[in-house]
Design an enzyme around this catalytic site. Sequence first.
Site, PDB file in Angstrom:
ATOM      1  CG  ASP A 107      -2.214  -7.283   3.851  1.00  0.00           C
ATOM      2  OD1 ASP A 107      -2.805  -8.322   4.113  1.00  0.00           O
ATOM      3  OD2 ASP A 107      -2.698  -6.228   3.711  1.00  0.00           O
ATOM      4  CD  GLU A 141      -3.353  -0.542   1.849  1.00  0.00           C
ATOM      5  OE1 GLU A 141      -3.663   0.405   2.407  1.00  0.00           O
ATOM      6  OE2 GLU A 141      -4.118  -1.763   2.330  1.00  0.00           O
TER       7      GLU A 141
END
EC number: 3.1.4.-
Length: 549
Positions: free
Chosen positions: A436, A291
Site C-alpha cells: 500500500d 496493516e
Amino acid sequence: MQRDQSEPLGRALSRIATNALKGHAKVAAAKKNRKNRPNASSGVACAGPGPEPEPAAACEPVVKLYYREEAVAEDVLNVDAWQDGAVLQIGDVKYKVERNPPTFTELQLPRYIMAGFPVCPKLGVEFGDPTGSLFRWYKETKPRAAEPEGGGPSSSSPSSPSPGWTETGVDERVYTPSNADIGLRLKLHCTPGNGQRFGPSRELESVCPVEAGPGTCTFDHRHLYTKKVTDDALIRTVSYNILADTYAQTEFSRTVLYPYCAPYALELDYRQNLIQKELTGYNADLICLQEVDRCVFTDSLVPALEAFGLEGVFRIKQHEGLATFYRKSKFSLLSQHDIAFHEALQSDPLHKELLEKLALYPSAQERVLQRSSVVQVSVLQSTKDSSKKICVANTHLYWHPKGGYIRLIQMAVALAHIRHVSCDLYPGIPVIFCGDFNSTPSTGMYHFVINGSIAEDHEDWTSNGEEERCNMSLSHFFKLKSACGEPAYTNYVGGFHGCLDYIFIDLNALEVEQVIPLPSHEEVTTHQALPSVSHPSDHIALVCDLKWK
C-alpha cells in the site's frame, strides 16, 4: 536430556558422560563422609580394621548410543539420532530409548464461526506435525437449550444430559460448515502424529454455535478464477491491506471513517472469517499483507494459511505490521532483510548521499525521520529449481495526503535497499515489490517508480507547503511496472476512492500471465462503501499470475 534437537549427538553424549562422572564422584564422596562421620552418642569415630585405601581416580564412563545394534555416528543430529528402540549405554548399564509421543501444545477453535467460511483450528504440535495428525469433526445433533434465567439450573449442570454429537464426515484439518449447521456447535477430535506414531488425542468444542454467513461476498466471483494452485511456471501473487483491528475498532472509525458499516462487521472476529476465506480462496503462491495486527498474524492468518500450504513471516511497525506468506511446496525462505526507513537512512552508508541531500532541509528531514514505516524484504528460493531465487518486498508507505515528499524519500530508501539485496547479495535475482504505497498514479512516487527518476522541481517536493520543501532529483536502477495496471481504485471509503496499492514487477525477469478482475463497482458499492458486511477491509486485494521470463 534437555538437549537441542539440532545439536550433534557427540556433544549430547559427552555431556551425559561428564554428568555420569560427577554422579560417581558424589556417591564416592558421600560414602567417604559416612565412614569418617563421628558417632553422635559416644563422640568416637567409627574405625575400621585398618586404614582404607583411597579410591582410584574415577575415569569417564563409556557412553554410546546404539540403533539396531550399531553405534550411531557422533555427527548425526539429536533429532535423527534418538530413535524409538535405540539403546543408550553408560558404562556397563544399558537404557532403552523411548521418544516422547507427538503432543499438542496448543489447540484452539475460533470464537466466531460462520456457515460457508472455513474453520481453521490453531495448532501447536511437539514431536509431530499437523500433516501427520488425524482430525475428525462432529456437530451437535440438536441445538443446546438456552440457559434459564434467574439462577436456575444451567444446561451445563451435572443433571443435564451432555449434547449428542454426529459425525460430519470430514476428517481434514479444516472444516467449512454449511447452512445445515447453523445453530449447532462443532466438536473437533484430533490425534497428534508424526507419520509413524500417534500421541494422546484431544477434543475441543466450539464456544458458540455456527452463525449464518453474510451471503455473497465481494471476492466470491474472483475465486472462480483461482480455483486451483498454479503450475510451477507461474507465481500467483496477492497484495492486500487487510485493515488493522487497531484502526477499525476506534470510535473515530465507527462514526467518521466508516459510519455506513454495520458495527458488528467492523469487529475482528467477524472480519477474520472473511479475510481467511478470501485469502485461502485465491490459492496464492505469494501473499503480501499490510496493516496486520500481531495477534491476527499468530492466531488467525498463520493457522488458516498454514492449513492451505503457506508459511509466513511478520515484521512489526508500531501498532501493526507487514506479513509475507509463501507456498511451501514452491518456495523456501533463504533470508530476510527488513529495515525501518528512518533507521536505515541514518545508519546505512548505502543512503549516505540521500541523507546529505535531505540534511539541507532540516524541517523536512525531521518529519521524514519521525515516521515509523518499514519495508519487509524476503529472499525466496524455488524448491523445484535451486537456481531460481526471487526478492519479495512488501511495504506500507506514510499515509498523510500531504506527505508526498516523505513517500518519495521512503521509496528511494526502499529501492536502494532492494537493489543491494537483489544485486549485491544475490546478483541478478528478480524483484516483486508489493504494498500500500498511499499514492495514486498521478503522484511523484508513482512517476519515480515507473520512470526510474524524478526531477527536483516536481510539485511533490512541496506537498506540505514551502516550509517543508526539499527539492532534489532522484533516480533508481530498476525497470518496474505495475502488474495490475492502474485500476480506478483499490481503496473505496465514504470520502475517498483511488488506486493506492500496487504489485510492481521486474520487467527484465517477469511478465504478467493474467490479472484476476477486481470486484465490480456494483459489488463494491452494494453497502455504500468499504468495509462492509461482505468485504472485510477498506482496500481491495490485488491478485495476478506472474511468469518467469
